[in-house]
Motif scaffolding. Structure first.
Motif, PDB file in Angstrom:
ATOM      1  N   ARG A 287       0.815  -1.202   0.000  1.00  0.00           N
ATOM      2  CA  ARG A 287       0.000   0.000   0.000  1.00  0.00           C
ATOM      3  C   ARG A 287       0.854   1.261   0.000  1.00  0.00           C
ATOM      4  NH1 ARG A 287      -4.186   0.320   4.767  1.00  0.00           N
ATOM      5  NH2 ARG A 287      -2.238   0.610   5.886  1.00  0.00           N
ATOM      6  N   ASP A 288       2.017   1.176   0.639  1.00  0.00           N
ATOM      7  CA  ASP A 288       2.847   2.369   0.747  1.00  0.00           C
ATOM      8  C   ASP A 288       3.794   2.533  -0.434  1.00  0.00           C
ATOM      9  OD1 ASP A 288       1.687   3.059   3.101  1.00  0.00           O
ATOM     10  OD2 ASP A 288       3.101   1.907   4.306  1.00  0.00           O
ATOM     11  N   ALA A 289       3.663   1.640  -1.408  1.00  0.00           N
ATOM     12  CA  ALA A 289       4.550   1.742  -2.557  1.00  0.00           C
ATOM     13  C   ALA A 289       4.366   3.083  -3.241  1.00  0.00           C
ATOM     14  CB  ALA A 289       4.248   0.616  -3.538  1.00  0.00           C
ATOM     15  N   SER A 290       5.452   3.730  -3.502  1.00  0.00           N
ATOM     16  CA  SER A 290       5.342   4.971  -4.253  1.00  0.00           C
ATOM     17  C   SER A 290       6.124   4.765  -5.539  1.00  0.00           C
ATOM     18  CB  SER A 290       5.924   6.135  -3.461  1.00  0.00           C
ATOM     19  OG  SER A 290       7.281   5.911  -3.228  1.00  0.00           O
ATOM     20  N   THR A 291       5.715   5.461  -6.567  1.00  0.00           N
ATOM     21  CA  THR A 291       6.437   5.326  -7.813  1.00  0.00           C
ATOM     22  C   THR A 291       7.316   6.546  -7.992  1.00  0.00           C
ATOM     23  OG1 THR A 291       4.498   6.194  -8.890  1.00  0.00           O
ATOM     24  CG2 THR A 291       4.817   3.831  -8.981  1.00  0.00           C
ATOM     25  N   ALA A 292       8.442   6.364  -8.604  1.00  0.00           N
ATOM     26  CA  ALA A 292       9.364   7.473  -8.803  1.00  0.00           C
ATOM     27  C   ALA A 292       9.851   7.445 -10.235  1.00  0.00           C
ATOM     28  CB  ALA A 292      10.527   7.371  -7.831  1.00  0.00           C
ATOM     29  N   GLY A 293       9.096   8.047 -11.112  1.00  0.00           N
ATOM     30  CA  GLY A 293       9.537   8.164 -12.482  1.00  0.00           C
ATOM     31  C   GLY A 293       9.027   7.058 -13.387  1.00  0.00           C
ATOM     32  N   VAL A 294       9.558   7.054 -14.575  1.00  0.00           N
ATOM     33  CA  VAL A 294       9.064   6.148 -15.603  1.00  0.00           C
ATOM     34  C   VAL A 294      10.270   5.586 -16.351  1.00  0.00           C
ATOM     35  CG1 VAL A 294       8.749   8.081 -17.191  1.00  0.00           C
ATOM     36  CG2 VAL A 294       7.493   6.004 -17.590  1.00  0.00           C
ATOM     37  N   ARG A 295      10.121   4.385 -16.862  1.00  0.00           N
ATOM     38  CA  ARG A 295      11.219   3.830 -17.649  1.00  0.00           C
ATOM     39  C   ARG A 295      10.641   3.130 -18.868  1.00  0.00           C
ATOM     40  NH1 ARG A 295      12.116  -1.828 -15.749  1.00  0.00           N
ATOM     41  NH2 ARG A 295      10.325  -2.153 -14.438  1.00  0.00           N
TER      42      ARG A 295
ATOM     43  N   ARG B 261      -1.905   9.905  -8.173  1.00  0.00           N
ATOM     44  CA  ARG B 261      -2.105   9.985  -6.730  1.00  0.00           C
ATOM     45  C   ARG B 261      -1.882  11.412  -6.253  1.00  0.00           C
ATOM     46  NH1 ARG B 261       0.090   4.852  -3.624  1.00  0.00           N
ATOM     47  NH2 ARG B 261       2.186   5.416  -4.206  1.00  0.00           N
ATOM     48  N   ASP B 262      -2.380  11.662  -5.057  1.00  0.00           N
ATOM     49  CA  ASP B 262      -2.189  12.985  -4.468  1.00  0.00           C
ATOM     50  C   ASP B 262      -2.183  12.822  -2.959  1.00  0.00           C
ATOM     51  OD1 ASP B 262      -1.863  15.647  -4.129  1.00  0.00           O
ATOM     52  OD2 ASP B 262      -3.659  16.250  -5.228  1.00  0.00           O
ATOM     53  N   ILE B 263      -1.720  13.850  -2.264  1.00  0.00           N
ATOM     54  CA  ILE B 263      -1.672  13.783  -0.807  1.00  0.00           C
ATOM     55  C   ILE B 263      -2.936  14.391  -0.235  1.00  0.00           C
ATOM     56  CG2 ILE B 263      -0.541  14.814   1.186  1.00  0.00           C
ATOM     57  CD1 ILE B 263       2.088  14.367  -0.122  1.00  0.00           C
ATOM     58  N   ASP B 264      -3.540  13.690   0.715  1.00  0.00           N
ATOM     59  CA  ASP B 264      -4.671  14.276   1.440  1.00  0.00           C
ATOM     60  C   ASP B 264      -4.068  15.232   2.453  1.00  0.00           C
ATOM     61  OD1 ASP B 264      -6.835  14.987   2.860  1.00  0.00           O
ATOM     62  OD2 ASP B 264      -7.488  12.955   3.357  1.00  0.00           O
ATOM     63  N   PHE B 265      -4.037  16.498   2.056  1.00  0.00           N
ATOM     64  CA  PHE B 265      -3.228  17.440   2.805  1.00  0.00           C
ATOM     65  C   PHE B 265      -3.737  17.672   4.215  1.00  0.00           C
ATOM     66  CE2 PHE B 265      -0.885  21.236   3.721  1.00  0.00           C
ATOM     67  CZ  PHE B 265       0.338  20.867   3.202  1.00  0.00           C
ATOM     68  N   ARG B 266      -5.067  17.750   4.327  1.00  0.00           N
ATOM     69  CA  ARG B 266      -5.641  18.013   5.645  1.00  0.00           C
ATOM     70  C   ARG B 266      -5.239  16.906   6.620  1.00  0.00           C
ATOM     71  NH1 ARG B 266      -9.891  21.336   6.927  1.00  0.00           N
ATOM     72  NH2 ARG B 266     -10.294  21.673   4.728  1.00  0.00           N
TER      73      ARG B 266
ATOM     74  N   ALA C  71       0.871   5.632   5.311  1.00  0.00           N
ATOM     75  CA  ALA C  71       1.899   6.425   5.983  1.00  0.00           C
ATOM     76  C   ALA C  71       1.871   7.926   5.712  1.00  0.00           C
ATOM     77  CB  ALA C  71       3.265   5.858   5.647  1.00  0.00           C
ATOM     78  N   ASP C  72       1.846   8.340   4.440  1.00  0.00           N
ATOM     79  CA  ASP C  72       1.940   9.763   4.159  1.00  0.00           C
ATOM     80  C   ASP C  72       0.649  10.333   3.572  1.00  0.00           C
ATOM     81  OD1 ASP C  72       2.335   8.109   2.127  1.00  0.00           O
ATOM     82  OD2 ASP C  72       4.284   8.884   1.522  1.00  0.00           O
ATOM     83  N   GLY C  73      -0.466   9.668   3.763  1.00  0.00           N
ATOM     84  CA  GLY C  73      -1.747  10.221   3.323  1.00  0.00           C
ATOM     85  C   GLY C  73      -1.915  10.238   1.815  1.00  0.00           C
ATOM     86  N   LEU C  74      -1.263   9.306   1.120  1.00  0.00           N
ATOM     87  CA  LEU C  74      -1.395   9.257  -0.339  1.00  0.00           C
ATOM     88  C   LEU C  74      -2.717   8.615  -0.720  1.00  0.00           C
ATOM     89  CD1 LEU C  74       1.982   8.186  -1.968  1.00  0.00           C
ATOM     90  CD2 LEU C  74       0.762  10.308  -2.193  1.00  0.00           C
ATOM     91  N   LYS C  75      -3.448   9.292  -1.610  1.00  0.00           N
ATOM     92  CA  LYS C  75      -4.723   8.729  -2.066  1.00  0.00           C
ATOM     93  C   LYS C  75      -4.730   8.729  -3.583  1.00  0.00           C
ATOM     94  CE  LYS C  75      -7.200   9.082   2.014  1.00  0.00           C
ATOM     95  NZ  LYS C  75      -7.673  10.226   2.763  1.00  0.00           N
ATOM     96  N   TYR C  76      -5.570   7.863  -4.144  1.00  0.00           N
ATOM     97  CA  TYR C  76      -5.686   7.845  -5.600  1.00  0.00           C
ATOM     98  C   TYR C  76      -6.670   8.902  -6.055  1.00  0.00           C
ATOM     99  CZ  TYR C  76      -3.031   3.582  -5.683  1.00  0.00           C
ATOM    100  OH  TYR C  76      -2.010   2.676  -5.544  1.00  0.00           O
ATOM    101  N   ARG C  77      -6.346   9.554  -7.143  1.00  0.00           N
ATOM    102  CA  ARG C  77      -7.215  10.596  -7.666  1.00  0.00           C
ATOM    103  C   ARG C  77      -8.414   9.970  -8.378  1.00  0.00           C
ATOM    104  NH1 ARG C  77      -5.770  15.557  -7.820  1.00  0.00           N
ATOM    105  NH2 ARG C  77      -3.590  15.635  -8.372  1.00  0.00           N
TER     106      ARG C  77
ATOM    107  N   GLY D 104      -6.020   2.569 -19.108  1.00  0.00           N
ATOM    108  CA  GLY D 104      -6.023   2.468 -17.653  1.00  0.00           C
ATOM    109  C   GLY D 104      -5.263   3.577 -16.951  1.00  0.00           C
ATOM    110  N   ASN D 105      -4.797   4.564 -17.711  1.00  0.00           N
ATOM    111  CA  ASN D 105      -4.069   5.682 -17.110  1.00  0.00           C
ATOM    112  C   ASN D 105      -5.066   6.733 -16.623  1.00  0.00           C
ATOM    113  OD1 ASN D 105      -2.740   8.342 -17.116  1.00  0.00           O
ATOM    114  ND2 ASN D 105      -0.958   7.160 -17.702  1.00  0.00           N
ATOM    115  N   THR D 106      -4.891   7.206 -15.386  1.00  0.00           N
ATOM    116  CA  THR D 106      -5.852   8.183 -14.863  1.00  0.00           C
ATOM    117  C   THR D 106      -5.224   9.560 -14.671  1.00  0.00           C
ATOM    118  OG1 THR D 106      -5.391   7.648 -12.564  1.00  0.00           O
ATOM    119  CG2 THR D 106      -7.111   6.382 -13.625  1.00  0.00           C
ATOM    120  N   VAL D 107      -4.085   9.812 -15.325  1.00  0.00           N
ATOM    121  CA  VAL D 107      -3.452  11.122 -15.184  1.00  0.00           C
ATOM    122  C   VAL D 107      -4.114  12.102 -16.137  1.00  0.00           C
ATOM    123  CG1 VAL D 107      -1.314  12.412 -15.391  1.00  0.00           C
ATOM    124  CG2 VAL D 107      -1.263  10.074 -14.574  1.00  0.00           C
ATOM    125  N   ASP D 108      -4.575  13.221 -15.579  1.00  0.00           N
ATOM    126  CA  ASP D 108      -5.096  14.304 -16.403  1.00  0.00           C
ATOM    127  C   ASP D 108      -4.054  15.419 -16.339  1.00  0.00           C
ATOM    128  OD1 ASP D 108      -6.423  16.240 -17.703  1.00  0.00           O
ATOM    129  OD2 ASP D 108      -8.183  16.292 -16.386  1.00  0.00           O
ATOM    130  N   ALA D 109      -3.307  15.592 -17.414  1.00  0.00           N
ATOM    131  CA  ALA D 109      -2.146  16.488 -17.375  1.00  0.00           C
ATOM    132  C   ALA D 109      -2.518  17.888 -16.898  1.00  0.00           C
ATOM    133  CB  ALA D 109      -1.502  16.544 -18.751  1.00  0.00           C
TER     134      ALA D 109
END
Lengths: 137, 128
Positions: free
Chosen positions: A58-66, B40-45, B73-79, B88-93
């Motif tokens: 769950r805590d996996a973070s991604t850092a960049g692309v390859r 993903r983004d951080i739930d800042f609050r 751990a750091d409040g990361l949530k999926y957008r 399957g990509n959910t990034v909106d530039a």
């Protein structure tokens, strides 16, 4: 200092996008190359992107692309009747690549836009770092 | 203002979080063309709330109880995707760009507050 990680992330994306631009350039350059067998004909190439994962679960973070590899298009290659062509086979046909120039141009625009985005991100991160250095002046 | 740790209020912690968020957003932008990548983004609050109050710990009287370390751990949530794409990509530039710009401004705001506090102190010390 995590701003340095942004340089790595944006840098990896820039290199991935430049690989994409490179394949596009190769595809467009070979759009008119012919061959005497269907197997010998040029096939459109396309890079495969994958996120670089750090950590697990769950805590996996991604850092960049390859770029994990370059695939070749499986579309059928074309053929043309050109008996005068020195590369023509016994029946007088030459085989043309399966490159679609419109697809390639769209890919090129998309890649260059993404590249510009990453440059902007890098510039912003740099400015913020410099401002942080000036703290207390 | 007796405690030097409270000198700058919440801003030192906020700076760290803005920085972390810039990292997450830049990662989203970097993967704007990666199939199956989810933005993903951080739930800042939540994240800043944890940094501020030291978060109230749950009592864990039995050994089987799990401590409430903040969700991820750091409040990361999926957008939530606005326009999910076929791969399957959910990034909106555009969304990410806007968030990144906003984040930069907030970072600079925190910097400005800290700077102002330093100037105030300097004035108090030198008296000029």
């Amino acid at each position: 200092m995590s701003f340095f990680r942004i340089f790595d992330t944006a840098g990896s994306a820039m290199s991935a996008q430049s690989v994409r631009l490179n394949t596009t350039a190769s595809n467009l350059a070979n759009a008119d190359s012919v061959a005497s067998t269907p197997e010998g004909a040029y096939r459109a190439k396309e890079p495969v992107f994958a996120a670089i994962r750090q950590g697990l679960g769950r805590d996996a973070s991604t850092a960049g692309v390859r770029v994990t590899g370059i695939t070749e298009s499986t579309l059928p290659v074309g053929s043309r009747y050109e008996p005068g062509n020195p590369l023509a086979n016994a029946d007088g046909y030459v085989f043309t690549p399966n490159v679609n120039p419109v697809d390639e141009l769209v890919n090129m625009i998309s890649a260059s836009r993404s590249y510009q985005n990453d440059v902007e991100v890098m510039n912003s991160a740099k400015q913020l770092m410099l401002k942080t250095l000036e703290l207390g002046h | 203002m007796g405690n030097p740790i409270d000198l700058f209020g919440i801003h030192p912690q906020a700076l760290g979080l803005w920085q972390r968020r810039a990292e997450v957003l830049s990662n989203n932008l970097a993967n704007a063309d990666t199939p199956n990548f989810q933005a993903r983004d951080i739930d800042f609050r939540a994240a800043l709330g944890g940094a501020d109050a030291g978060s109230l710990p749950l009592a864990a009287p039995s050994s089987g109880h799990i401590a409430n370390t903040s969700a991820s751990a750091d409040g990361l949530k999926y957008r939530v995707p606005m326009q999910p794409s076929l791969d399957g990509n959910t990034v909106d530039a555009e969304t990410e760009q806007a968030a990144f710009a906003e984040n930069s401004v907030r970072y600079q705001a925190s910097l400005t507050f800290i700077n102002a506090q330093i100037r105030t102190l300097r004035t108090a010390i030198t008296g000029s």
